[in-house]
Scaffold this motif. Structure first.
Motif, PDB file in Angstrom:
ATOM      1  N   UNK A 154       0.860  -1.219  -0.029  1.00 40.39           N
ATOM      2  CA  UNK A 154       0.091  -0.045  -0.115  1.00 40.39           C
ATOM      3  C   UNK A 154       0.959   1.158   0.031  1.00 40.39           C
ATOM      4  N   UNK A 155       0.558   2.318  -0.660  1.00 40.84           N
ATOM      5  CA  UNK A 155       1.082   3.635  -0.824  1.00 40.84           C
ATOM      6  C   UNK A 155       0.859   4.325   0.455  1.00 40.84           C
ATOM      7  N   UNK A 156       1.654   4.448   1.301  1.00 37.33           N
ATOM      8  CA  UNK A 156       1.564   4.989   2.796  1.00 37.33           C
ATOM      9  C   UNK A 156       1.747   6.577   2.546  1.00 37.33           C
ATOM     10  N   UNK A 157       2.715   7.045   1.687  1.00 39.23           N
ATOM     11  CA  UNK A 157       2.984   8.467   1.659  1.00 39.23           C
ATOM     12  C   UNK A 157       3.256   8.747   0.310  1.00 39.23           C
ATOM     13  N   UNK A 158       2.956   9.981  -0.178  1.00 41.25           N
ATOM     14  CA  UNK A 158       3.223  10.443  -1.637  1.00 41.25           C
ATOM     15  C   UNK A 158       3.859  11.855  -1.291  1.00 41.25           C
ATOM     16  N   UNK A 159       5.121  12.194  -1.437  1.00 40.83           N
ATOM     17  CA  UNK A 159       5.577  13.350  -1.004  1.00 40.83           C
ATOM     18  C   UNK A 159       5.878  14.060  -2.336  1.00 40.83           C
ATOM     19  N   UNK A 160       5.372  14.073  -3.446  1.00 40.45           N
ATOM     20  CA  UNK A 160       5.731  14.939  -4.503  1.00 40.45           C
ATOM     21  C   UNK A 160       4.220  15.154  -5.348  1.00 40.45           C
TER      22      UNK A 160
END
Length: 344
Positions: free
Chosen positions: A164-170
């Motif tokens: 699962x994608x926990x964080x998208x920082x962009x």
């Protein structure tokens, strides 16, 4: 006149004993408050260690590009599942494509020169040093071609695991540098509970032990197994890290959730139990009970430290002895030192 004057002090003296007697009668007539009392129960049970921890993914990776550039595509949002090998994002490849094209031209040019000079070398018309120079030139051109090919491929970022994608920082349109973490992906098909155990309890646990893990956010309890026990204590807390692994059926457990862990050690321990109804709390949230002083017929407050609840009783960790008698009914009417009478 003298006779009357002498009579007055005698009359006053005769009244004093009566006054004292009245005060004594007031003290002895203090109302006795009826209370129910209970003896403290000593019990043996298997030692249970309770811990609080946080949920982590079984494997968590932080991903970024191996080359710098402008982000032109993002395929997923936070909370979405991604598969191994799935494209997450890409950079504008224009500059890298041009560099790759120049490298291809360079290779073709040097290759032609190499082929021409090789014929001369085979006919002994070219010295070894001159032939070696063109050979190294061709190798260098091909190495540059490989480097630019890889840089072009690295403008695309793929997930190395399923999770699962926990964080998208962009966001699309941003300029990013080499190696800057942009995405956090976690494999949650199995999860870990990360907790800390006091050094005094460390001797009771080891890898392979089972644990019961309650997750308040889900309201469910899961079976887990201890997989890691830290070998060095945390400098600040003097506690050791513990990792407990759980199968995450249905992927309902997510990283960041709070977990309450109970570990049965197999060691017997003695405990003191009192009725849960005997415990009161003051305005500072301090737990206390009233103890009976049998000889004085009075009840006195005693602060206590509490452990786990067992049915209708609660464990006392500090403040009481096995021989004490506690008030388990009517204690709401008491103050420290109240005179009482037992009605048990």
């Amino acid at each position: 006149m003298n006779t009357k004057t002498a009579f007055i002090p005698i009359l006053l003296l005769s009244l004093l004993p009566g006054c004292r007697e009245g005060k004594n009668n007031t003290r002895t007539s203090e109302a006795q408050i009826p209370v129910k009392t209970s003896e403290i129960e000593a019990s043996k049970t298997l030692k249970e260690i309770s811990l609080s921890g946080n949920i982590e993914g079984f494997k968590t990776v932080r991903l970024g590009f191996l080359v710098a550039g402008k982000i032109n595509f993002i395929s997923v949002n936070e909370g979405q599942m991604v598969s191994e090998g799935e494209l997450l994002s890409s950079l504008d490849p224009t500059n890298y494509a041009i560099a790759k094209e120049l490298a291809d031209i360079q290779v073709n040019q040097v290759q032609d020169e190499f082929d021409r000079l090789k014929l001369m070398h085979d006919n002994n018309s070219l010295s070894e040093s001159d032939f070696a120079k063109i050979s190294y030139g061709l190798q260098q051109a091909k190495a540059q071609q490989k480097l630019h090919t890889k840089n072009l491929e690295d403008t695309k970022l793929y997930s190395p695991i399923t999770g699962v994608l926990l964080k998208k920082l962009c966001e699309t349109g941003e300029i990013t540098g080499t190696g800057i973490p942009l995405f956090v992906v976690s494999d949650i098909r199995r999860i870990k509970v990360s907790a800390f155990i006091p050094e005094s309890e460390l001797k009771y646990i080891k890898p392979g032990q089972t644990a019961r893990v309650f997750i308040p956010a889900l309201g469910n309890t899961f079976d887990g197994k201890i997989t890691e026990v830290g070998s060095a204590a945390d400098v600040a807390s003097r506690a050791f890290s513990v990792k407990i692994e759980i199968e995450n059926q249905g992927l309902r457990i997510r990283p960041g959730m709070i977990a309450e862990v109970k570990i049965i050690t197999g060691e017997n321990q003695e405990m003191l139990l009192i009725p849960a109804v005997a415990v009161l709390r003051d305005f500072n949230n301090q737990s206390f009970v009233y103890l009976i002083d049998v000889s004085a017929g009075r009840a006195f407050r005693r602060d206590v430290g509490l452990g786990r609840a067992i049915n209708d009783k609660i464990e006392v960790l500090s403040g009481l002895r096995e021989t004490d008698i506690v008030v388990s009914g009517g204690q709401q009417k008491l103050v420290d030192g109240s005179q009482v009478i037992s009605i048990k």
